[in-house]
Design a protein around this motif. Sequence first.
Motif, PDB file in Angstrom:
ATOM      1  N   ALA A   1       2.669   8.510   8.449  1.00 39.61           N
ATOM      2  CA  ALA A   1       2.443   7.347   7.592  1.00 39.61           C
ATOM      3  C   ALA A   1       2.414   6.061   8.409  1.00 39.61           C
ATOM      4  CB  ALA A   1       3.526   7.270   6.520  1.00 39.61           C
ATOM      5  N   GLY A   2       3.289   5.956   9.406  1.00 39.00           N
ATOM      6  CA  GLY A   2       3.333   4.763  10.228  1.00 39.00           C
ATOM      7  C   GLY A   2       2.065   4.554  11.030  1.00 39.00           C
TER       8      GLY A   2
ATOM      9  N   LEU B   1       8.009   3.458   4.980  1.00 36.72           N
ATOM     10  CA  LEU B   1       9.293   2.760   4.898  1.00 36.72           C
ATOM     11  C   LEU B   1      10.358   3.596   4.187  1.00 36.72           C
ATOM     12  CD1 LEU B   1       8.001  -0.838   4.081  1.00 36.72           C
ATOM     13  CD2 LEU B   1       8.813   0.057   6.272  1.00 36.72           C
ATOM     14  N   ILE B   2       9.960   4.312   3.126  1.00 37.05           N
ATOM     15  CA  ILE B   2      10.926   5.140   2.401  1.00 37.05           C
ATOM     16  C   ILE B   2      11.484   6.230   3.303  1.00 37.05           C
ATOM     17  CG2 ILE B   2      11.118   6.917   0.613  1.00 37.05           C
ATOM     18  CD1 ILE B   2       9.306   5.228  -1.146  1.00 37.05           C
TER      19      ILE B   2
ATOM     20  N   TRP C   1       8.402  -5.099  -5.127  1.00 36.56           N
ATOM     21  CA  TRP C   1       8.164  -3.682  -4.831  1.00 36.56           C
ATOM     22  C   TRP C   1       9.424  -2.965  -4.377  1.00 36.56           C
ATOM     23  CZ3 TRP C   1       9.177  -1.566  -0.039  1.00 36.56           C
ATOM     24  CH2 TRP C   1       9.376  -2.452   1.010  1.00 36.56           C
ATOM     25  N   ILE C   2      10.417  -3.709  -3.901  1.00 32.03           N
ATOM     26  CA  ILE C   2      11.585  -3.079  -3.271  1.00 32.03           C
ATOM     27  C   ILE C   2      12.354  -2.206  -4.264  1.00 32.03           C
ATOM     28  CG2 ILE C   2      13.783  -3.530  -2.123  1.00 32.03           C
ATOM     29  CD1 ILE C   2      12.565  -6.084  -0.993  1.00 32.03           C
ATOM     30  N   GLY C   3      12.520  -2.662  -5.487  1.00 33.68           N
ATOM     31  CA  GLY C   3      13.255  -1.876  -6.476  1.00 33.68           C
ATOM     32  C   GLY C   3      12.571  -0.561  -6.789  1.00 33.68           C
TER      33      GLY C   3
ATOM     34  N   HIS D   1       0.838  -1.194   0.000  1.00 28.12           N
ATOM     35  CA  HIS D   1       0.000   0.000   0.000  1.00 28.12           C
ATOM     36  C   HIS D   1       0.879   1.254   0.000  1.00 28.12           C
ATOM     37  CE1 HIS D   1      -3.023   2.928   1.312  1.00 28.12           C
ATOM     38  NE2 HIS D   1      -3.931   2.051   0.920  1.00 28.12           N
ATOM     39  N   PRO D   2       0.447   2.339  -0.688  1.00 27.84           N
ATOM     40  CA  PRO D   2       1.274   3.553  -0.753  1.00 27.84           C
ATOM     41  C   PRO D   2       1.581   4.177   0.610  1.00 27.84           C
ATOM     42  CG  PRO D   2      -0.940   3.938  -1.619  1.00 27.84           C
ATOM     43  CD  PRO D   2      -0.764   2.466  -1.500  1.00 27.84           C
ATOM     44  N   VAL D   3       0.704   3.987   1.596  1.00 28.91           N
ATOM     45  CA  VAL D   3       0.985   4.542   2.919  1.00 28.91           C
ATOM     46  C   VAL D   3       2.133   3.785   3.582  1.00 28.91           C
ATOM     47  CG1 VAL D   3       0.034   4.993   5.210  1.00 28.91           C
ATOM     48  CG2 VAL D   3      -1.376   5.353   3.196  1.00 28.91           C
ATOM     49  N   TRP D   4       2.133   2.464   3.453  1.00 30.32           N
ATOM     50  CA  TRP D   4       3.254   1.690   3.968  1.00 30.32           C
ATOM     51  C   TRP D   4       4.540   2.040   3.219  1.00 30.32           C
ATOM     52  CZ3 TRP D   4       3.950  -0.461   8.352  1.00 30.32           C
ATOM     53  CH2 TRP D   4       2.908  -1.072   9.055  1.00 30.32           C
ATOM     54  N   THR D   5       4.425   2.227   1.913  1.00 32.79           N
ATOM     55  CA  THR D   5       5.601   2.602   1.117  1.00 32.79           C
ATOM     56  C   THR D   5       6.166   3.933   1.584  1.00 32.79           C
ATOM     57  OG1 THR D   5       4.630   1.491  -0.801  1.00 32.79           O
ATOM     58  CG2 THR D   5       6.452   2.991  -1.216  1.00 32.79           C
TER      59      THR D   5
END
Length: 296
Positions: free
Chosen positions: A185-186, A36-37, A208-210, A29-33
């Motif tokens: 976001a978290g 993490l970023i 998704w990691i890349g 999900h974009p919120v998790w992304t």
Amino acid sequence: MPALALIFNAFVWGVSWFPFRHVESHGMHPVWTTCLIYLVIATLMGIARRHAWKGFAAYPMLAVLGLAAGFTNVGFNWAVTQGDVVRVVLLFYLMPLWSVLLAWLLLGERPTGGALARVALALTGVVVVLKTPGTAWPVPSSLPDWLGVAAGFSFAVTNIVLRRLREAPGESRALAMFCGCVVVAGVTALAGSALGAIASPMQAAPGWIGWAALLGTGFVIANVCLQYGAARLTASATSVIMLSEVLFASVSSVALGAATMDSRILVGGALIVLAAVWAAFARTRVRGDDRASLST
């Protein structure tokens, strides 16, 4: 070079929807992304620039800056992943409206006739963008619409708080914004996953990691370009150049089928962008008048 740096910043944000959608296609999900970023970015910066943490004790309002930046990123990243990209970006850029209202409420700056005219122009553009044949009254009709509006409001708050924190060290401001993105976001991601509204990151496929690494690298370089360009150009030039994000988002999303472009969107978008350009030059004239009065 400063102008090119700002254009690159606008390009990164204008096309960020594309890698975000690829990340989501792998189940992240974009919120998790987003969480993490920025967790990686904030951790690396916090270690490399340890002295930046000292600014938090001297400027407690950095916490407000972080929260505002966090809501901005979460709302925008989520919206462009789920909705019509052009529509979301136009709703996000309601800066003349929110800036006038917030400056009045928080800074005591009473709006001038020109400021009210810019608000009316921006609102007219919003009505045109939102008024589809199936709506009786043009209001945000979907989650991406509301997220785009909320992200734009949070962005205006971010700019207002940055004005209040102009004396704070630049590295402390940047660290506060990165940490705020992690916190907002978290919390959103954890709450959403607990309620079943957001998929757990444990269910995502590894591909998704890349794409996330590409996004993180782009955000870091874009932030450096923004700091470099904004410090060397006038406020009006910076504001107008940053509006090129609308162009990048529009062209890329329409070309790749993530948005539609018709006469209604073109007219409404033109009104919103015109209001933002007008506001940018109006701010420069006011600052010039203030400097003149001080010199006399």
